[in-house]
Design a protein around this motif. Structure first.
Motif, PDB file in Angstrom:
ATOM      1  N   VAL A   1      47.611   8.285  37.156  1.00 25.64           N
ATOM      2  CA  VAL A   1      47.969   6.870  37.211  1.00 25.64           C
ATOM      3  C   VAL A   1      47.206   6.183  38.345  1.00 25.64           C
ATOM      4  CG1 VAL A   1      49.859   5.232  37.556  1.00 25.64           C
ATOM      5  CG2 VAL A   1      50.231   7.311  36.197  1.00 25.64           C
ATOM      6  N   GLN A   2      46.522   5.091  37.983  1.00 28.32           N
ATOM      7  CA  GLN A   2      45.726   4.315  38.940  1.00 28.32           C
ATOM      8  C   GLN A   2      46.508   3.079  39.400  1.00 28.32           C
ATOM      9  OE1 GLN A   2      42.752   5.750  39.814  1.00 28.32           O
ATOM     10  NE2 GLN A   2      43.377   7.336  38.374  1.00 28.32           N
ATOM     11  N   THR A   3      46.026   2.458  40.460  1.00 24.86           N
ATOM     12  CA  THR A   3      46.707   1.315  41.064  1.00 24.86           C
ATOM     13  C   THR A   3      46.935   0.167  40.090  1.00 24.86           C
ATOM     14  OG1 THR A   3      45.808   1.875  43.223  1.00 24.86           O
ATOM     15  CG2 THR A   3      46.581  -0.374  42.943  1.00 24.86           C
TER      16      THR A   3
ATOM     17  N   LEU B   1      60.470   7.979  40.036  1.00 27.74           N
ATOM     18  CA  LEU B   1      59.430   8.793  40.668  1.00 27.74           C
ATOM     19  C   LEU B   1      58.073   8.088  40.642  1.00 27.74           C
ATOM     20  CD1 LEU B   1      60.193  12.401  39.369  1.00 27.74           C
ATOM     21  CD2 LEU B   1      60.297  11.617  41.730  1.00 27.74           C
ATOM     22  N   LEU B   2      57.751   7.466  39.512  1.00 26.18           N
ATOM     23  CA  LEU B   2      56.481   6.741  39.411  1.00 26.18           C
ATOM     24  C   LEU B   2      56.396   5.616  40.432  1.00 26.18           C
ATOM     25  CD1 LEU B   2      55.534   6.259  35.650  1.00 26.18           C
ATOM     26  CD2 LEU B   2      54.107   7.192  37.457  1.00 26.18           C
ATOM     27  N   THR B   3      57.497   4.899  40.646  1.00 27.60           N
ATOM     28  CA  THR B   3      57.464   3.807  41.629  1.00 27.60           C
ATOM     29  C   THR B   3      57.238   4.329  43.038  1.00 27.60           C
ATOM     30  OG1 THR B   3      59.877   3.767  42.018  1.00 27.60           O
ATOM     31  CG2 THR B   3      59.015   2.362  40.242  1.00 27.60           C
ATOM     32  N   LYS B   4      57.717   5.535  43.310  1.00 25.04           N
ATOM     33  CA  LYS B   4      57.562   6.123  44.646  1.00 25.04           C
ATOM     34  C   LYS B   4      56.194   6.791  44.836  1.00 25.04           C
ATOM     35  CE  LYS B   4      61.713   5.064  45.830  1.00 25.04           C
ATOM     36  NZ  LYS B   4      61.862   3.782  46.499  1.00 25.04           N
ATOM     37  N   GLN B   5      55.655   7.407  43.772  1.00 22.71           N
ATOM     38  CA  GLN B   5      54.451   8.229  43.896  1.00 22.71           C
ATOM     39  C   GLN B   5      53.152   7.494  43.586  1.00 22.71           C
ATOM     40  OE1 GLN B   5      55.090  11.631  41.370  1.00 22.71           O
ATOM     41  NE2 GLN B   5      56.679  12.486  42.676  1.00 22.71           N
ATOM     42  N   THR B   6      53.241   6.328  42.933  1.00 26.67           N
ATOM     43  CA  THR B   6      52.024   5.630  42.530  1.00 26.67           C
ATOM     44  C   THR B   6      52.099   4.158  42.917  1.00 26.67           C
ATOM     45  OG1 THR B   6      52.752   4.826  40.352  1.00 26.67           O
ATOM     46  CG2 THR B   6      51.954   7.112  40.470  1.00 26.67           C
ATOM     47  N   GLN B   7      50.976   3.504  42.763  1.00 23.16           N
ATOM     48  CA  GLN B   7      50.904   2.060  42.964  1.00 23.16           C
ATOM     49  C   GLN B   7      50.651   1.359  41.633  1.00 23.16           C
ATOM     50  OE1 GLN B   7      51.560   0.454  45.881  1.00 23.16           O
ATOM     51  NE2 GLN B   7      52.153   2.500  46.540  1.00 23.16           N
TER      52      GLN B   7
ATOM     53  N   ASP C   1      50.258  -5.340  21.427  1.00 26.24           N
ATOM     54  CA  ASP C   1      49.151  -4.392  21.256  1.00 26.24           C
ATOM     55  C   ASP C   1      48.360  -4.272  22.564  1.00 26.24           C
ATOM     56  OD1 ASP C   1      49.990  -4.551  18.635  1.00 26.24           O
ATOM     57  OD2 ASP C   1      48.111  -5.362  17.852  1.00 26.24           O
ATOM     58  N   ASP C   2      47.808  -3.080  22.801  1.00 31.22           N
ATOM     59  CA  ASP C   2      46.868  -2.843  23.909  1.00 31.22           C
ATOM     60  C   ASP C   2      47.431  -3.249  25.282  1.00 31.22           C
ATOM     61  OD1 ASP C   2      45.055  -2.069  21.894  1.00 31.22           O
ATOM     62  OD2 ASP C   2      44.283  -4.108  21.717  1.00 31.22           O
ATOM     63  N   THR C   3      48.694  -2.943  25.522  1.00 32.85           N
ATOM     64  CA  THR C   3      49.350  -3.333  26.775  1.00 32.85           C
ATOM     65  C   THR C   3      49.216  -2.283  27.878  1.00 32.85           C
ATOM     66  OG1 THR C   3      50.975  -4.681  25.596  1.00 32.85           O
ATOM     67  CG2 THR C   3      51.579  -3.967  27.804  1.00 32.85           C
ATOM     68  N   PHE C   4      49.259  -0.991  27.523  1.00 32.40           N
ATOM     69  CA  PHE C   4      49.420   0.066  28.527  1.00 32.40           C
ATOM     70  C   PHE C   4      48.193   0.963  28.655  1.00 32.40           C
ATOM     71  CE2 PHE C   4      53.643  -1.068  26.998  1.00 32.40           C
ATOM     72  CZ  PHE C   4      54.266  -1.377  28.194  1.00 32.40           C
ATOM     73  N   HIS C   5      47.951   1.403  29.891  1.00 33.39           N
ATOM     74  CA  HIS C   5      46.887   2.374  30.177  1.00 33.39           C
ATOM     75  C   HIS C   5      47.370   3.808  29.947  1.00 33.39           C
ATOM     76  CE1 HIS C   5      45.906  -1.165  32.672  1.00 33.39           C
ATOM     77  NE2 HIS C   5      44.657  -0.873  32.326  1.00 33.39           N
ATOM     78  N   LYS C   6      48.652   4.044  30.228  1.00 30.30           N
ATOM     79  CA  LYS C   6      49.246   5.376  30.099  1.00 30.30           C
ATOM     80  C   LYS C   6      50.614   5.226  29.435  1.00 30.30           C
ATOM     81  CE  LYS C   6      46.028   7.224  32.910  1.00 30.30           C
ATOM     82  NZ  LYS C   6      45.562   6.158  33.721  1.00 30.30           N
ATOM     83  N   ALA C   7      51.002   6.233  28.668  1.00 34.88           N
ATOM     84  CA  ALA C   7      52.340   6.259  28.071  1.00 34.88           C
ATOM     85  C   ALA C   7      52.800   7.708  28.010  1.00 34.88           C
ATOM     86  CB  ALA C   7      52.331   5.646  26.669  1.00 34.88           C
ATOM     87  N   PHE C   8      54.106   7.894  28.111  1.00 28.21           N
ATOM     88  CA  PHE C   8      54.639   9.249  28.045  1.00 28.21           C
ATOM     89  C   PHE C   8      56.067   9.235  27.525  1.00 28.21           C
ATOM     90  CE2 PHE C   8      55.789   7.689  32.216  1.00 28.21           C
ATOM     91  CZ  PHE C   8      57.026   8.259  32.511  1.00 28.21           C
TER      92      PHE C   8
END
Length: 195
Positions: free
Chosen positions: A38-40, A57-63, A107-114
């Motif tokens: 995950v990038q800034t 966790l994502l809010t704490k570990q990434t920007q 459409d085409d909103t997210f860079h990553k999904a899980f």
């Protein structure tokens, strides 16, 4: 009762199930997020966020610029909103009630999904994967993590992973790969792909 606790959490039992899932799924959250670089400036989506622990966790570990989530359970939405209250107020986190098969995003909103341990609850897995493909940006990355407790043999476990990879490629994902993490009582698998 198991369905109210874990499958479709509702009411007091659903909140209890959410707490249990947050604790038991901790290794899955950590591992899955380690597989997604995950990038800034990234916009990230979780489908089936449960109590909101992975989003927290994502809010704490990434920007990451935006961390969004969708979950079908009103009880889980309520728990996730409490867990991520500060990030919701800042606008960095967006949580919605909805289904994997009809994601409430453009459409085409997210860079990553899980999705972590929710694939098995989707009523139409291929429709949900098509929706994830739709909301991912070109070159976006998807991670589907599952701890298949119903796999009785190594062959069953492998077949589940191979079916997920097949579904990803059939929808249009490329560079698909299966990652496996040894864990007890059941190993964990993650099917990865790019749009």
């Amino acid at each position: 009762m198991r369905d109210i606790l874990f499958g479709h959490p509702a009411g007091l039992l659903g909140r209890l199930g959410g707490r249990i899932m947050a604790r038991q799924n901790q290794p899955l959250y950590t591992w899955t997020l380690s597989l997604l670089p995950v990038q800034t400036s990234d916009h990230v989506l979780e489908v089936g966020f449960g109590s909101g622990e992975a989003i927290h966790l994502l809010t704490k570990q990434t920007q990451a610029a935006l961390i969004a989530g969708v979950d079908a359970s009103p009880a889980m939405l309520s728990m996730a909103k409490k867990r991520n209250a500060a990030a919701l107020l800042s606008g960095r986190v967006q949580l919605e009630q909805g289904s994997a098969e009809q994601l409430p995003f453009a459409d085409d909103t997210f860079h990553k999904a899980f999705a972590i341990n929710s694939v098995q609850l989707w009523s139409d897995r291929k429709a949900a994967i098509r929706e994830l493909y739709r909301v991912l940006r070109p070159d976006g990355m998807l991670a589907l993590t599952l701890q298949p407790h119903n796999a009785k043999t190594d062959q069953d476990f492998k077949a589940i992973g191979e079916q997920l990879l097949f579904d990803l490629t059939q929808i249009g994902f490329f560079n698909t790969e299966l990652q496996i993490k040894e864990h007890t009582p059941t190993n964990i698998l993650c099917a990865l792909g790019r749009k």
